[in-house]
Design a protein around this motif. Structure first.
Motif, short mmCIF file in Angstrom:
data_model
loop_
_atom_site.label_atom_id
_atom_site.label_comp_id
_atom_site.label_asym_id
_atom_site.label_seq_id
_atom_site.Cartn_x
_atom_site.Cartn_y
_atom_site.Cartn_z
N MET A 128 0.87 -1.17 -0.10
CA MET A 128 -0.06 0.11 0.01
C MET A 128 0.83 1.13 -0.03
SD MET A 128 -2.98 0.99 -0.29
CE MET A 128 -4.26 0.12 0.17
N VAL A 129 1.74 1.43 -0.70
CA VAL A 129 2.65 2.56 -1.20
C VAL A 129 1.76 3.73 -1.83
CG1 VAL A 129 4.88 1.31 -1.07
CG2 VAL A 129 3.65 1.70 -3.26
N GLU A 130 2.30 4.90 -1.69
CA GLU A 130 1.42 5.92 -2.36
C GLU A 130 1.33 5.59 -3.99
OE1 GLU A 130 2.06 10.66 -3.28
OE2 GLU A 130 3.68 9.59 -2.52
N GLY A 131 -0.08 5.75 -4.41
CA GLY A 131 -0.43 5.58 -5.68
C GLY A 131 -1.25 4.45 -5.73
N ASP A 132 -1.17 3.43 -4.59
CA ASP A 132 -1.73 2.07 -4.54
C ASP A 132 -3.23 2.06 -3.98
OD1 ASP A 132 0.38 0.80 -5.64
OD2 ASP A 132 1.01 -0.21 -4.03
N GLN A 133 -3.63 3.30 -3.68
CA GLN A 133 -4.87 3.34 -3.11
C GLN A 133 -6.03 3.14 -4.32
OE1 GLN A 133 -2.64 5.52 -2.77
NE2 GLN A 133 -2.31 6.31 -0.62
N GLN A 134 -5.64 3.36 -5.51
CA GLN A 134 -6.73 3.25 -6.64
C GLN A 134 -7.03 1.77 -6.70
OE1 GLN A 134 -3.63 4.78 -9.38
NE2 GLN A 134 -4.17 2.68 -10.81
N PHE A 135 -5.99 0.77 -6.30
CA PHE A 135 -6.40 -0.63 -6.16
C PHE A 135 -7.45 -1.03 -5.38
CE2 PHE A 135 -1.83 -0.66 -8.25
CZ PHE A 135 -2.03 -1.06 -9.19
N ALA A 136 -7.32 -0.18 -4.26
CA ALA A 136 -8.28 -0.33 -3.16
C ALA A 136 -9.82 -0.30 -3.71
CB ALA A 136 -8.10 0.35 -2.11
N LEU A 137 -9.88 0.65 -4.50
CA LEU A 137 -11.20 1.02 -5.03
C LEU A 137 -11.54 -0.14 -6.08
CD1 LEU A 137 -10.66 4.95 -5.70
CD2 LEU A 137 -12.10 3.71 -3.87
N MET A 138 -10.65 -0.23 -6.88
CA MET A 138 -11.05 -1.36 -7.85
C MET A 138 -11.33 -2.78 -7.04
SD MET A 138 -11.69 -2.10 -10.73
CE MET A 138 -11.85 -3.28 -12.37
N GLY A 139 -10.65 -3.19 -6.18
CA GLY A 139 -10.69 -4.35 -5.30
C GLY A 139 -12.11 -4.46 -4.68
N ILE A 140 -12.73 -3.18 -4.33
CA ILE A 140 -14.01 -3.20 -3.60
C ILE A 140 -15.03 -3.63 -4.61
CG2 ILE A 140 -15.76 -1.56 -2.80
CD1 ILE A 140 -13.53 -0.11 -1.49
N GLY A 141 -14.80 -3.12 -6.06
CA GLY A 141 -15.75 -3.74 -6.94
C GLY A 141 -15.76 -5.17 -7.29
N VAL A 142 -14.48 -5.74 -7.33
CA VAL A 142 -14.33 -6.92 -7.75
C VAL A 142 -14.94 -7.87 -6.68
CG1 VAL A 142 -12.44 -8.70 -7.93
CG2 VAL A 142 -12.26 -6.38 -9.19
N TRP A 143 -14.40 -7.76 -5.30
CA TRP A 143 -15.01 -8.44 -4.23
C TRP A 143 -16.64 -8.21 -4.22
CZ3 TRP A 143 -12.71 -12.43 -2.48
CH2 TRP A 143 -11.43 -12.84 -2.63
N LEU A 144 -17.14 -7.12 -4.21
CA LEU A 144 -18.51 -7.02 -4.37
C LEU A 144 -19.20 -7.92 -5.47
CD1 LEU A 144 -19.27 -3.27 -4.00
CD2 LEU A 144 -19.74 -5.20 -2.15
N ALA A 145 -18.52 -8.21 -6.41
CA ALA A 145 -18.87 -8.70 -7.73
C ALA A 145 -18.89 -10.36 -7.29
CB ALA A 145 -18.14 -8.59 -9.04
N ILE A 146 -17.76 -10.75 -6.74
CA ILE A 146 -17.65 -12.06 -6.32
C ILE A 146 -18.73 -12.55 -5.32
CG2 ILE A 146 -16.01 -13.62 -4.92
CD1 ILE A 146 -13.81 -12.16 -6.19
N VAL A 147 -18.98 -11.39 -4.31
CA VAL A 147 -19.91 -11.86 -3.35
C VAL A 147 -21.40 -11.93 -4.05
CG1 VAL A 147 -21.35 -10.87 -1.43
CG2 VAL A 147 -19.03 -10.69 -1.40
N MET A 148 -21.49 -11.12 -4.81
CA MET A 148 -23.17 -11.26 -5.70
C MET A 148 -22.90 -12.66 -6.46
SD MET A 148 -22.81 -7.31 -6.98
CE MET A 148 -24.39 -7.82 -8.28
N PHE A 149 -21.82 -12.92 -7.17
CA PHE A 149 -21.91 -14.34 -7.55
C PHE A 149 -22.23 -15.32 -6.78
CE2 PHE A 149 -19.01 -17.84 -8.50
CZ PHE A 149 -19.55 -18.39 -9.70
N LEU A 150 -21.53 -15.27 -5.53
CA LEU A 150 -21.90 -16.47 -4.57
C LEU A 150 -23.21 -16.54 -4.24
CD1 LEU A 150 -18.40 -16.10 -2.55
CD2 LEU A 150 -19.04 -17.88 -4.23
N ASN A 151 -23.78 -15.28 -4.06
CA ASN A 151 -25.13 -15.03 -3.81
C ASN A 151 -26.07 -15.84 -4.74
OD1 ASN A 151 -26.48 -14.19 -1.41
ND2 ASN A 151 -26.40 -12.12 -2.36
N VAL A 152 -25.86 -15.59 -6.18
CA VAL A 152 -26.73 -16.14 -7.07
C VAL A 152 -26.67 -17.81 -6.89
CG1 VAL A 152 -26.72 -16.63 -9.59
CG2 VAL A 152 -26.40 -14.24 -8.67
#
Length: 207
Positions: A128-152
């Motif tokens: 989590m060095v400077e500039g890596d915060q953007q990966f956190a935002l993308m990671g949130i979307g990816v993991w939400l999609a995975i949770v939704m998939f598991l829900n389905v």
């Protein structure tokens, strides 16, 4: 002639896929790197978007239309929805969810193993060095999609099978299953908005 073609669903879809395939081939011909890893990343993203539109479109159909309107449908007409429309919609719903997630992973790993690990770890794979915060935002979307998939596959589909009578169940069990499926579907509706925000904003701002 054209009207006859459009009257057949399968023919329409096949022709659309052929046209899309020709365009994908043309992009590969004109791409700076030809049919390199960047091309395949773009091709996987196309599949990710198409499958995602089908998945989320059906999620919105269920929540914006079917679940809300079902209580107002006369009792004698409800079996038509439960026996014919809902099972068909659920077929495309669950398999498009799988295709969306698999294509999404293909896009990530086509961008490199390091990129995929950064996204999946919310940027912590690199400390989590400077500039890596953007990966956190993308990671949130990816993991939400995975949770939704598991829900389905883990909640919505098993309970819908009971609620619709695809799997034999007592009336009390059917009612409970229908409510669980509805709540899981509403959960996915809730999560879909921040998930799509993550995907669209990240791609636009960070590429």
């Amino acid at each position: 002639m054209f009207a006859r073609l459009l009257s057949n669903f399968r023919t329409t879809i096949l022709l659309g896929l052929v046209m899309a395939g020709v365009m994908i081939y043309a992009f590969g011909q004109l791409a700076p790197g030809g049919y390199d890893l960047g091309f395949w990343q773009a091709a996987f993203r196309w599949l990710h978007v198409v499958a995602g539109i089908l998945w989320i479109g059906l999620l919105y159909y269920f929540n914006f239309v079917q679940i809300r309107v079902m209580p107002t449908i006369p009792a004698e007409l409800k079996p038509a929805v439960g026996k014919h429309i809902a099972p068909e919609a659920l077929f495309w719903f669950r398999w498009s969810a799988l295709a969306t997630v698999l294509a999404g992973f293909a896009v990530m790993f086509a961008r490199g193993h390091a990129y995929a690990m950064e996204v999946l770890s919310f940027g912590f794979a690199g400390g989590m060095v400077e500039g890596d915060q953007q990966f956190a935002l993308m990671g949130i979307g990816v993991w939400l999609a995975i949770v939704m998939f598991l829900n389905v596959w883990g909640i919505i589909w098993p309970n819908q099978k009971r609620a619709l009578g695809i799997v034999p169940a007592e009336d009390e069990v059917k009612a409970k299953a229908a409510r669980l499926a509805m709540l899981a579907s509403r959960t996915n509706l809730l999560l879909s908005l921040p998930m799509l925000t993550s995907m669209a904003m990240y791609q636009t701002l960070f590429g």
